[in-house]
Write a protein that holds these residues in place. Structure first.
Motif, PDB file in Angstrom:
ATOM      1  N   THR A 117       8.395  53.435  24.765  1.00 49.51           N
ATOM      2  CA  THR A 117       8.428  54.633  24.513  1.00 49.51           C
ATOM      3  C   THR A 117       7.347  55.090  23.621  1.00 49.51           C
ATOM      4  OG1 THR A 117       9.919  54.122  22.529  1.00 49.51           O
ATOM      5  CG2 THR A 117      10.952  54.585  24.521  1.00 49.51           C
ATOM      6  N   THR A 145       9.477  62.364  22.718  1.00 46.95           N
ATOM      7  CA  THR A 145       9.483  61.077  23.143  1.00 46.95           C
ATOM      8  C   THR A 145       9.567  60.937  24.381  1.00 46.95           C
ATOM      9  OG1 THR A 145      11.186  60.658  21.083  1.00 46.95           O
ATOM     10  CG2 THR A 145      11.094  59.065  22.975  1.00 46.95           C
ATOM     11  N   ASP A 146       8.457  60.208  25.036  1.00 44.98           N
ATOM     12  CA  ASP A 146       8.380  60.073  26.367  1.00 44.98           C
ATOM     13  C   ASP A 146       8.756  58.533  26.591  1.00 44.98           C
ATOM     14  OD1 ASP A 146       7.212  62.199  27.378  1.00 44.98           O
ATOM     15  OD2 ASP A 146       5.391  62.011  26.303  1.00 44.98           O
ATOM     16  N   ARG A 147       9.514  58.101  27.674  1.00 45.64           N
ATOM     17  CA  ARG A 147       9.982  56.749  28.012  1.00 45.64           C
ATOM     18  C   ARG A 147       9.200  56.514  29.420  1.00 45.64           C
ATOM     19  NH1 ARG A 147      13.253  55.083  31.585  1.00 45.64           N
ATOM     20  NH2 ARG A 147      14.184  52.881  31.632  1.00 45.64           N
ATOM     21  N   TRP A 166       7.162  58.391  34.012  1.00 45.90           N
ATOM     22  CA  TRP A 166       7.524  58.927  32.908  1.00 45.90           C
ATOM     23  C   TRP A 166       8.850  59.680  32.989  1.00 45.90           C
ATOM     24  CZ3 TRP A 166       2.714  57.304  33.105  1.00 45.90           C
ATOM     25  CH2 TRP A 166       2.098  56.872  32.103  1.00 45.90           C
ATOM     26  N   ASN A 167       9.750  59.329  31.983  1.00 42.40           N
ATOM     27  CA  ASN A 167      10.922  59.875  31.611  1.00 42.40           C
ATOM     28  C   ASN A 167      11.842  59.982  32.992  1.00 42.40           C
ATOM     29  OD1 ASN A 167      10.337  60.488  29.030  1.00 42.40           O
ATOM     30  ND2 ASN A 167       8.945  62.404  29.841  1.00 42.40           N
ATOM     31  N   LEU A 206       1.769  64.933  34.615  1.00 44.78           N
ATOM     32  CA  LEU A 206       1.543  64.373  33.341  1.00 44.78           C
ATOM     33  C   LEU A 206       0.843  65.351  32.523  1.00 44.78           C
ATOM     34  CD1 LEU A 206       0.621  60.668  33.522  1.00 44.78           C
ATOM     35  CD2 LEU A 206       2.976  61.618  33.279  1.00 44.78           C
ATOM     36  N   GLN A 224       0.228  62.805  27.248  1.00 47.77           N
ATOM     37  CA  GLN A 224       0.755  61.609  27.992  1.00 47.77           C
ATOM     38  C   GLN A 224      -0.441  60.916  28.584  1.00 47.77           C
ATOM     39  OE1 GLN A 224       3.552  63.870  30.584  1.00 47.77           O
ATOM     40  NE2 GLN A 224       5.329  63.478  29.135  1.00 47.77           N
TER      41      GLN A 224
END
Length: 385
Positions: free
Chosen positions: A239, A250-252, A286-287, A363, A367
């Motif tokens: 994250t 917040t990027d996962r 991503w996410n 992205l 990011q």
């Protein structure tokens, strides 16, 4: 032809404005650049690096590995070039310069605006500690600033070549871990024996070199599979937490970086054909929808089909980072150790020619920049095998 810039105008465009301007509407426009999706034709991460593993070579007495980065282009944002000197088990010393590209006029490039410099110290427990060696990004032109890296990264349990064989033997006996992802609406899972985590412990990525790129907190694991040489994220992902224009994000990041050992040829960004001895295939998203732990189930009878589906990068329509990082390894004058069969073998490559050929799909500039900064921190572990 020499391109000349109006210094004040380009400094602001490059995010190097004076502090008073950062509170203005112009600054808010700059900050929105961080959240802007990179145009598809610019969304690439390309460049080259050579690594001389002097610690593995009979020809060298320095014991210091040298990483030379040349023209690592991050979309139409910035270009990295410079060196990292690595003393295995002790430290990495950085001197990597940033050229920055004018967001309003990509034909304008400001050279060597900032420098990633300082030491990344490694303690006796294998933990990487950026602030112990004042690792930072210094903006040295325009509005001069300094932004530190911080926190720590718990390195893999084994980072020295002479212990890899022992770690592999241990992996064949110890605990298994299941990794899962959604593929075409279904959960697919693989099982890895005793993966070795690279753990991000409130790791802080420095802000810059643009003012619209904030500092970032990173947490989670990248797990290494000794049997196949792959990097994987677990259910929590990696994250990235940051703030832009007073709004928190917040990027996962989840997925895999799969190692493929084979010989072949590829064409670089200059159109030149080059050989490779292997590559890492990136399939990072991503996410993406997370898989609940109770949905994860490994079916040993369908292991190969599950593995093929898990590592498949056929669907590259989701936000992520895809493509290959090619390696052309050589083992000239390598140090040798006895293998399991009693025969001498090289401890590893003494030189690697590395070429990035990655595509960022949907992205934002923030990011992609965040991932590149993190990858710079973990150059050592990423290139060990």
């Amino acid at each position: 032809m020499t391109i000349r810039f109006a210094p004040a105008t380009f400094a602001c465009a490059a995010g190097l404005c004076a502090a008073s301007l950062l509170a203005s509407g112009a600054a808010l426009a700059q900050q929105s650049q961080a959240l802007k999706e990179i145009p598809a034709d610019k969304a690439k991460l390309t460049g080259a690096m050579t690594v001389d593993y002097n610690s593995r070579s009979l020809r060298s007495t320095s014991g210091t590995d040298l990483y030379e980065i040349s023209d690592l282009s991050v979309a139409d944002l910035m270009i990295l070039k410079g060196s990292v000197q690595r003393t295995p088990g002790k430290s990495l010393v950085y001197s990597v310069k940033f050229d920055v590209i004018n967001p309003s006029n990509p034909s304008q490039v400001a050279r060597e605006v900032a420098i990633l410099r300082g030491d990344l110290q490694i303690d006796a427990n294998g933990r990487y500690i950026p602030d112990a060696g004042r690792l930072r990004i210094d903006v040295v032109k325009g509005n001069q600033t300094s932004s530190p890296f911080g926190g720590s990264i718990q390195g893999r349990n084994v980072t020295r070549w002479w212990e890899v064989a022992e770690q592999l033997r241990r992996a064949q006996k110890e605990a298994d871990k299941i990794y899962s992802r959604m593929v075409d609406g279904k959960v697919v899972s693989i099982q890895v024996k005793n993966p070795d985590p690279l753990r991000f412990e409130r790791t802080q990525l420095a802000a810059g070199p643009f003012s619209f790129l904030p500092d970032v907190r990173v947490s989670g694991n990248l797990d290494y599979d000794y049997e196949l040489g792959n990097w994987l994220t677990d259910a929590n992902g990696v994250t990235f937490a940051y703030t832009v224009a007073d709004k928190s994000f917040t990027d996962r990041v989840s997925g895999s970086i799969r190692f493929v050992e084979e010989n072949g040829n590829f064409t670089d960004k200059a159109g030149k054909k080059k050989p490779y001895t292997g590559y890492y295939e990136y399939n990072l998203r991503w996410n993406e929808q997370a898989v609940n732990t109770d949905q994860s189930f490994f079916d040993a009878s369908a292991a190969q089909a599950q593995s093929d589906a898990f590592f498949s990068s056929a669907d590259q329509s989701k936000p992520g980072l895809y493509g290959r990082v090619f390696y052309n390894d050589s083992e000239d004058a390598c140090k040798r150790v006895k293998g399991d069969n009693g025969r001498d073998k090289c401890v590893g490559p003494t030189r690697s020619e590395v070429t990035w050929d990655l595509k960022a799909e949907k992205l934002t500039y923030a990011q992609l920049a965040n991932w590149v900064k993190l990858e710079m921190l973990i150059l050592g572990p990423l290139t060990d095998e």
